[in-house]
Design a protein around this motif. Structure first.
Motif, short mmCIF file in Angstrom:
data_model
loop_
_atom_site.label_atom_id
_atom_site.label_comp_id
_atom_site.label_asym_id
_atom_site.label_seq_id
_atom_site.Cartn_x
_atom_site.Cartn_y
_atom_site.Cartn_z
N MET A 58 0.83 -1.21 0.00
CA MET A 58 0.00 0.00 0.00
C MET A 58 0.86 1.26 0.00
O MET A 58 0.51 2.26 -0.65
N GLU A 59 1.98 1.22 0.71
CA GLU A 59 2.89 2.38 0.69
C GLU A 59 3.46 2.58 -0.71
O GLU A 59 3.61 3.71 -1.17
N SER A 60 3.74 1.49 -1.40
CA SER A 60 4.24 1.57 -2.77
C SER A 60 3.19 2.17 -3.70
O SER A 60 3.50 3.04 -4.52
N VAL A 61 1.97 1.71 -3.56
CA VAL A 61 0.87 2.25 -4.37
C VAL A 61 0.70 3.75 -4.09
O VAL A 61 0.62 4.57 -5.00
N GLY A 62 0.67 4.10 -2.81
CA GLY A 62 0.51 5.51 -2.44
C GLY A 62 1.63 6.37 -2.98
O GLY A 62 1.40 7.46 -3.50
N GLY A 63 2.86 5.87 -2.88
CA GLY A 63 4.01 6.62 -3.39
C GLY A 63 3.92 6.85 -4.89
O GLY A 63 4.19 7.95 -5.38
N ALA A 64 3.53 5.80 -5.62
CA ALA A 64 3.40 5.93 -7.08
C ALA A 64 2.31 6.94 -7.44
O ALA A 64 2.49 7.77 -8.34
N LEU A 65 1.19 6.90 -6.73
CA LEU A 65 0.10 7.83 -7.02
C LEU A 65 0.48 9.26 -6.68
O LEU A 65 0.10 10.20 -7.39
N LEU A 66 1.23 9.44 -5.61
CA LEU A 66 1.63 10.79 -5.22
C LEU A 66 2.67 11.38 -6.17
O LEU A 66 2.83 12.60 -6.23
N ARG A 67 3.35 10.54 -6.93
CA ARG A 67 4.32 11.04 -7.91
C ARG A 67 3.68 11.45 -9.23
O ARG A 67 4.33 12.03 -10.10
N LEU A 68 2.38 11.16 -9.39
CA LEU A 68 1.68 11.60 -10.59
C LEU A 68 1.63 13.13 -10.63
O LEU A 68 1.56 13.78 -9.59
N PRO A 69 1.65 13.71 -11.82
CA PRO A 69 1.45 15.15 -11.92
C PRO A 69 0.11 15.54 -11.31
O PRO A 69 -0.84 14.75 -11.30
N SER A 70 0.01 16.75 -10.81
CA SER A 70 -1.19 17.18 -10.08
C SER A 70 -2.47 17.01 -10.91
O SER A 70 -3.50 16.62 -10.37
N GLY A 71 -2.44 17.27 -12.19
CA GLY A 71 -3.62 17.11 -13.03
C GLY A 71 -4.09 15.66 -13.07
O GLY A 71 -5.30 15.39 -13.05
N GLN A 72 -3.15 14.74 -13.12
CA GLN A 72 -3.51 13.32 -13.13
C GLN A 72 -4.03 12.87 -11.77
O GLN A 72 -4.96 12.06 -11.69
N ARG A 73 -3.46 13.42 -10.69
CA ARG A 73 -3.98 13.10 -9.35
C ARG A 73 -5.40 13.61 -9.21
O ARG A 73 -6.27 12.92 -8.69
N GLU A 74 -5.66 14.82 -9.69
CA GLU A 74 -7.01 15.38 -9.63
C GLU A 74 -7.98 14.52 -10.45
O GLU A 74 -9.11 14.27 -10.01
N ARG A 75 -7.55 14.07 -11.61
CA ARG A 75 -8.39 13.18 -12.45
C ARG A 75 -8.67 11.89 -11.71
O ARG A 75 -9.81 11.40 -11.72
N LEU A 76 -7.68 11.32 -11.06
CA LEU A 76 -7.86 10.09 -10.30
C LEU A 76 -8.87 10.28 -9.17
O LEU A 76 -9.76 9.45 -8.97
N VAL A 77 -8.77 11.39 -8.46
CA VAL A 77 -9.71 11.68 -7.38
C VAL A 77 -11.13 11.81 -7.94
O VAL A 77 -12.09 11.31 -7.35
N GLN A 78 -11.26 12.42 -9.11
CA GLN A 78 -12.59 12.55 -9.73
C GLN A 78 -13.12 11.19 -10.16
O GLN A 78 -14.31 10.89 -9.97
N VAL A 79 -12.27 10.34 -10.73
CA VAL A 79 -12.70 9.00 -11.13
C VAL A 79 -13.15 8.21 -9.90
O VAL A 79 -14.17 7.51 -9.93
N LEU A 80 -12.41 8.33 -8.80
CA LEU A 80 -12.80 7.65 -7.56
C LEU A 80 -14.16 8.15 -7.08
O LEU A 80 -15.00 7.35 -6.65
N ALA A 81 -14.39 9.44 -7.16
CA ALA A 81 -15.69 10.00 -6.76
C ALA A 81 -16.80 9.48 -7.68
O ALA A 81 -17.89 9.14 -7.20
N ASP A 82 -16.52 9.39 -8.97
CA ASP A 82 -17.51 8.87 -9.91
C ASP A 82 -17.83 7.40 -9.63
O ASP A 82 -18.99 6.99 -9.65
N LEU A 83 -16.79 6.62 -9.35
CA LEU A 83 -17.00 5.20 -9.03
C LEU A 83 -17.80 5.06 -7.73
O LEU A 83 -18.69 4.20 -7.64
N ALA A 84 -17.50 5.91 -6.75
CA ALA A 84 -18.24 5.87 -5.48
C ALA A 84 -19.71 6.21 -5.71
O ALA A 84 -20.60 5.56 -5.15
N ALA A 85 -19.96 7.21 -6.52
CA ALA A 85 -21.34 7.62 -6.78
C ALA A 85 -22.14 6.52 -7.48
O ALA A 85 -23.34 6.39 -7.26
N ALA A 86 -21.47 5.71 -8.28
CA ALA A 86 -22.14 4.64 -9.01
C ALA A 86 -22.22 3.32 -8.23
O ALA A 86 -22.95 2.42 -8.63
#
Length: 92
Positions: A39-67
């Motif tokens: 999980m630390e490895s996953v978190g580290g990889a995600l935190l290294r994404l450019p900010s726009g990609q992190r924001e997109r990931l957070v939005q996709v997670l919100a969309d998946l949660a809503a569905a």
């Protein structure tokens, strides 16, 4: 890759499923230290994404949660960005 690329939500769903499994499996299935390292490895990889990609990931997670119909899985999806360090506030 466009904003409508179905690969993004599909891979995000797989990532969350693996995180769910690591969190919910027993010590006899996966060594707890190994689960934490993964999980630390996953978190580290995600935190290294450019900010726009992190924001997109957070939005996709919100969309998946809503569905998501399962309330437990929906709560996990909603809390994932905070738990993994993508957002500082759990309500984001």
């Amino acid at each position: 890759m466009t904003d409508r690329d179905p690969l993004v939500p599909a891979l995000t769903g797989v990532l969350v499923d693996v995180a769910w499994w690591l969190e919910s499996c027993g010590d006899e299935e996966v060594d707890p230290d190994s689960a934490v390292k993964a999980m630390e490895s996953v978190g580290g990889a995600l935190l290294r994404l450019p900010s726009g990609q992190r924001e997109r990931l957070v939005q996709v997670l919100a969309d998946l949660a809503a569905a998501e119909e399962d309330p437990v899985q929906r709560d996990f999806l909603k809390s994932f960005p905070f738990a993994i360090g993508l957002v500082e506030d759990e309500d984001s």
